[in-house]
Design a protein around this motif. Structure first.
Motif, PDB file in Angstrom:
ATOM      1  N   GLY A  27       0.777  -1.231   0.000  1.00 38.96           N
ATOM      2  CA  GLY A  27       0.000   0.000   0.000  1.00 38.96           C
ATOM      3  C   GLY A  27       0.805   1.277   0.000  1.00 38.96           C
ATOM      4  O   GLY A  27       0.242   2.362   0.193  1.00 38.96           O
ATOM      5  N   THR A  28       2.116   1.176  -0.202  1.00 38.84           N
ATOM      6  CA  THR A  28       2.945   2.373  -0.260  1.00 38.84           C
ATOM      7  C   THR A  28       4.127   2.085  -1.173  1.00 38.84           C
ATOM      8  O   THR A  28       4.454   0.928  -1.420  1.00 38.84           O
ATOM      9  N   SER A  29       4.754   3.137  -1.659  1.00 39.01           N
ATOM     10  CA  SER A  29       5.936   2.977  -2.510  1.00 39.01           C
ATOM     11  C   SER A  29       7.102   3.745  -1.913  1.00 39.01           C
ATOM     12  O   SER A  29       6.912   4.753  -1.220  1.00 39.01           O
ATOM     13  N   ASN A  30       8.298   3.268  -2.200  1.00 39.91           N
ATOM     14  CA  ASN A  30       9.541   3.918  -1.745  1.00 39.91           C
ATOM     15  C   ASN A  30       9.583   4.186  -0.241  1.00 39.91           C
ATOM     16  O   ASN A  30       9.988   5.278   0.192  1.00 39.91           O
ATOM     17  N   PRO A  31       9.174   3.236   0.566  1.00 39.78           N
ATOM     18  CA  PRO A  31       9.232   3.496   2.008  1.00 39.78           C
ATOM     19  C   PRO A  31      10.656   3.397   2.532  1.00 39.78           C
ATOM     20  O   PRO A  31      11.500   2.715   1.940  1.00 39.78           O
ATOM     21  N   ASN A  32      10.921   4.074   3.649  1.00 38.37           N
ATOM     22  CA  ASN A  32      12.096   3.736   4.443  1.00 38.37           C
ATOM     23  C   ASN A  32      11.728   2.482   5.231  1.00 38.37           C
ATOM     24  O   ASN A  32      10.614   2.368   5.752  1.00 38.37           O
ATOM     25  N   TRP A  93       8.174   0.626   8.856  1.00 34.84           N
ATOM     26  CA  TRP A  93       8.310   1.435   7.661  1.00 34.84           C
ATOM     27  C   TRP A  93       7.891   2.868   7.983  1.00 34.84           C
ATOM     28  O   TRP A  93       7.137   3.127   8.921  1.00 34.84           O
ATOM     29  N   SER A  94       8.424   3.791   7.202  1.00 36.33           N
ATOM     30  CA  SER A  94       7.966   5.169   7.293  1.00 36.33           C
ATOM     31  C   SER A  94       7.999   5.771   5.899  1.00 36.33           C
ATOM     32  O   SER A  94       8.697   5.281   5.005  1.00 36.33           O
ATOM     33  N   VAL A  95       7.229   6.810   5.719  1.00 34.75           N
ATOM     34  CA  VAL A  95       7.256   7.533   4.457  1.00 34.75           C
ATOM     35  C   VAL A  95       8.640   8.155   4.301  1.00 34.75           C
ATOM     36  O   VAL A  95       9.236   8.621   5.282  1.00 34.75           O
ATOM     37  N   ARG A  96       9.153   8.163   3.077  1.00 35.20           N
ATOM     38  CA  ARG A  96      10.470   8.749   2.854  1.00 35.20           C
ATOM     39  C   ARG A  96      10.351  10.255   2.742  1.00 35.20           C
ATOM     40  O   ARG A  96      10.081  10.807   1.685  1.00 35.20           O
ATOM     41  N   GLY A 100       9.391  16.969   8.518  1.00 33.52           N
ATOM     42  CA  GLY A 100       7.976  16.723   8.767  1.00 33.52           C
ATOM     43  C   GLY A 100       7.740  15.459   9.561  1.00 33.52           C
ATOM     44  O   GLY A 100       8.659  14.737   9.927  1.00 33.52           O
ATOM     45  N   TYR A 101       6.494  15.199   9.800  1.00 33.29           N
ATOM     46  CA  TYR A 101       6.096  14.122  10.685  1.00 33.29           C
ATOM     47  C   TYR A 101       5.872  12.831   9.911  1.00 33.29           C
ATOM     48  O   TYR A 101       4.745  12.513   9.557  1.00 33.29           O
ATOM     49  N   ASN A 102       6.945  12.110   9.634  1.00 36.27           N
ATOM     50  CA  ASN A 102       6.808  10.812   8.998  1.00 36.27           C
ATOM     51  C   ASN A 102       6.874   9.742  10.070  1.00 36.27           C
ATOM     52  O   ASN A 102       7.930   9.259  10.443  1.00 36.27           O
ATOM     53  N   GLU A 103       5.706   9.379  10.547  1.00 33.59           N
ATOM     54  CA  GLU A 103       5.615   8.400  11.624  1.00 33.59           C
ATOM     55  C   GLU A 103       6.092   7.036  11.158  1.00 33.59           C
ATOM     56  O   GLU A 103       6.052   6.721   9.973  1.00 33.59           O
ATOM     57  N   GLN A 104       6.497   6.221  12.111  1.00 30.28           N
ATOM     58  CA  GLN A 104       6.930   4.858  11.836  1.00 30.28           C
ATOM     59  C   GLN A 104       5.820   3.897  12.222  1.00 30.28           C
ATOM     60  O   GLN A 104       5.161   4.077  13.244  1.00 30.28           O
ATOM     61  N   PHE A 105       5.650   2.848  11.392  1.00 31.05           N
ATOM     62  CA  PHE A 105       4.624   1.846  11.663  1.00 31.05           C
ATOM     63  C   PHE A 105       5.281   0.469  11.693  1.00 31.05           C
ATOM     64  O   PHE A 105       6.076   0.144  10.812  1.00 31.05           O
ATOM     65  N   PHE A 106       4.914  -0.307  12.684  1.00 30.19           N
ATOM     66  CA  PHE A 106       5.587  -1.561  12.938  1.00 30.19           C
ATOM     67  C   PHE A 106       4.781  -2.768  12.480  1.00 30.19           C
ATOM     68  O   PHE A 106       3.546  -2.769  12.517  1.00 30.19           O
TER      69      PHE A 106
ATOM     70  N   GLY B  90      12.049  10.303  19.283  1.00 29.29           N
ATOM     71  CA  GLY B  90      12.479  11.515  18.604  1.00 29.29           C
ATOM     72  C   GLY B  90      13.050  11.159  17.247  1.00 29.29           C
ATOM     73  O   GLY B  90      13.498  10.041  17.023  1.00 29.29           O
ATOM     74  N   LYS B  91      12.987  12.112  16.326  1.00 31.66           N
ATOM     75  CA  LYS B  91      13.546  11.880  14.996  1.00 31.66           C
ATOM     76  C   LYS B  91      14.333  13.115  14.584  1.00 31.66           C
ATOM     77  O   LYS B  91      13.890  14.242  14.769  1.00 31.66           O
ATOM     78  N   ASN B  92      15.530  12.873  14.024  1.00 30.51           N
ATOM     79  CA  ASN B  92      16.324  13.998  13.539  1.00 30.51           C
ATOM     80  C   ASN B  92      15.977  14.274  12.085  1.00 30.51           C
ATOM     81  O   ASN B  92      14.984  13.757  11.564  1.00 30.51           O
ATOM     82  N   THR B  93      16.772  15.066  11.408  1.00 33.40           N
ATOM     83  CA  THR B  93      16.481  15.403  10.021  1.00 33.40           C
ATOM     84  C   THR B  93      16.849  14.281   9.070  1.00 33.40           C
ATOM     85  O   THR B  93      16.574  14.368   7.891  1.00 33.40           O
ATOM     86  N   GLY B  94      17.468  13.241   9.569  1.00 28.66           N
ATOM     87  CA  GLY B  94      17.815  12.107   8.731  1.00 28.66           C
ATOM     88  C   GLY B  94      16.709  11.072   8.720  1.00 28.66           C
ATOM     89  O   GLY B  94      15.532  11.398   8.732  1.00 28.66           O
ATOM     90  N   ASN B  95      17.104   9.818   8.707  1.00 25.25           N
ATOM     91  CA  ASN B  95      16.125   8.742   8.619  1.00 25.25           C
ATOM     92  C   ASN B  95      15.986   7.934   9.893  1.00 25.25           C
ATOM     93  O   ASN B  95      15.314   6.915   9.898  1.00 25.25           O
ATOM     94  N   GLN B  96      16.613   8.372  10.952  1.00 25.19           N
ATOM     95  CA  GLN B  96      16.640   7.564  12.161  1.00 25.19           C
ATOM     96  C   GLN B  96      15.681   8.063  13.219  1.00 25.19           C
ATOM     97  O   GLN B  96      15.526   9.270  13.430  1.00 25.19           O
TER      98      GLN B  96
END
Lengths: 115, 109
Positions: A27-32, A93-96, A100-106, B90-96
């Protein structure tokens, strides 16, 4: 909507055996994508993260490795498990998006016991 | 020093009580913050993001104080179902993302 799958849910392996855990996102593309480990009663430890196919960043040097063969597939592997590898393995995963607020989902996690 | 630190608790509160958790972060460059809830032997689930102006979602209120580098979560009218471990992130400006070790809450009947 997006969903994240992990398997297996539970795994018991002998010391010295190999490991392969798989995670897929829908349901998503290019996720982290991220792999974490949580030891019993402890916090989350980031193991690997990936911002794209074939791109892996390792946070903790150990006998684990990760691969991302497809955009929405993340694999955690080991050639020889140690007792200390026991724990709860979580894929997320999170939105790349850098800002901004790219929340992580487990995902639901894999509970690994090494004997 | 850890990126994100929380009081592990445990917090044992009666039903209906108000409880507050604080979390401090060390990296002033941290950009965004979240609270997650983790039930025993389950994966963490997003409870709420923490916005600079503070935000509320039902019985839950999150605050961010950048000057003092702390985040708070307030739970009003506690329910038995609120019993869980609450993770500050917390999240920094990177991906972590940087996770605290969690604060354990038990709501008692």
């Amino acid at each position: 909507s997006q969903t994240i799958h992990q398997w297996p849910a539970t795994l018991v392996q002998p010391v010295g055996s190999p490991l392969s855990l798989e995670c897929t996102v829908e349901g998503t593309s290019n996720p982290n994508l991220y792999w974490y480990r949580q030891a019993a009663g402890r916090g989350l430890q980031l193991l690997f993260y990936s911002v794209g196919i074939g791109q892996i960043s390792s946070e903790v040097p150990q006998n684990l490795s990760a691969s991302r063969p497809q955009d929405r597939q993340f694999i955690l592997s080991s050639k020889k498990l140690l007792l200390s590898d026991s724990g709860f393995y979580l894929c997320a995963w999170s939105v790349r998006r850098v800002l901004g607020y790219n929340e992580q989902f487990f995902g639901p996690g894999t509970r690994l016991t090494v004997l | 020093r850890k990126e994100v630190e929380q009081d592990p608790g445990p917090f044992n509160v009666p039903e209906g009580a108000t409880v507050a958790f604080n979390c401090t972060y060390s990296n002033s460059a941290s950009q965004s913050f979240f609270w997650y809830r983790q039930d025993c032997r389950k994966e963490p689930k997003l409870l709420m993001s923490v916005y600079s102006s503070g935000n509320e979602d039902g019985r839950f209120t999150a605050q961010l104080n950048r000057a003092s580098q702390y985040i708070s979560l307030l739970i009003r009218d506690s329910k038995l179902s609120d019993s869980a471990t609450y993770l500050c992130v917390g999240k920094n400006t990177g991906n972590q993302f940087y996770f605290g070790t969690g604060t354990s809450l038990t709501v008692i009947p």
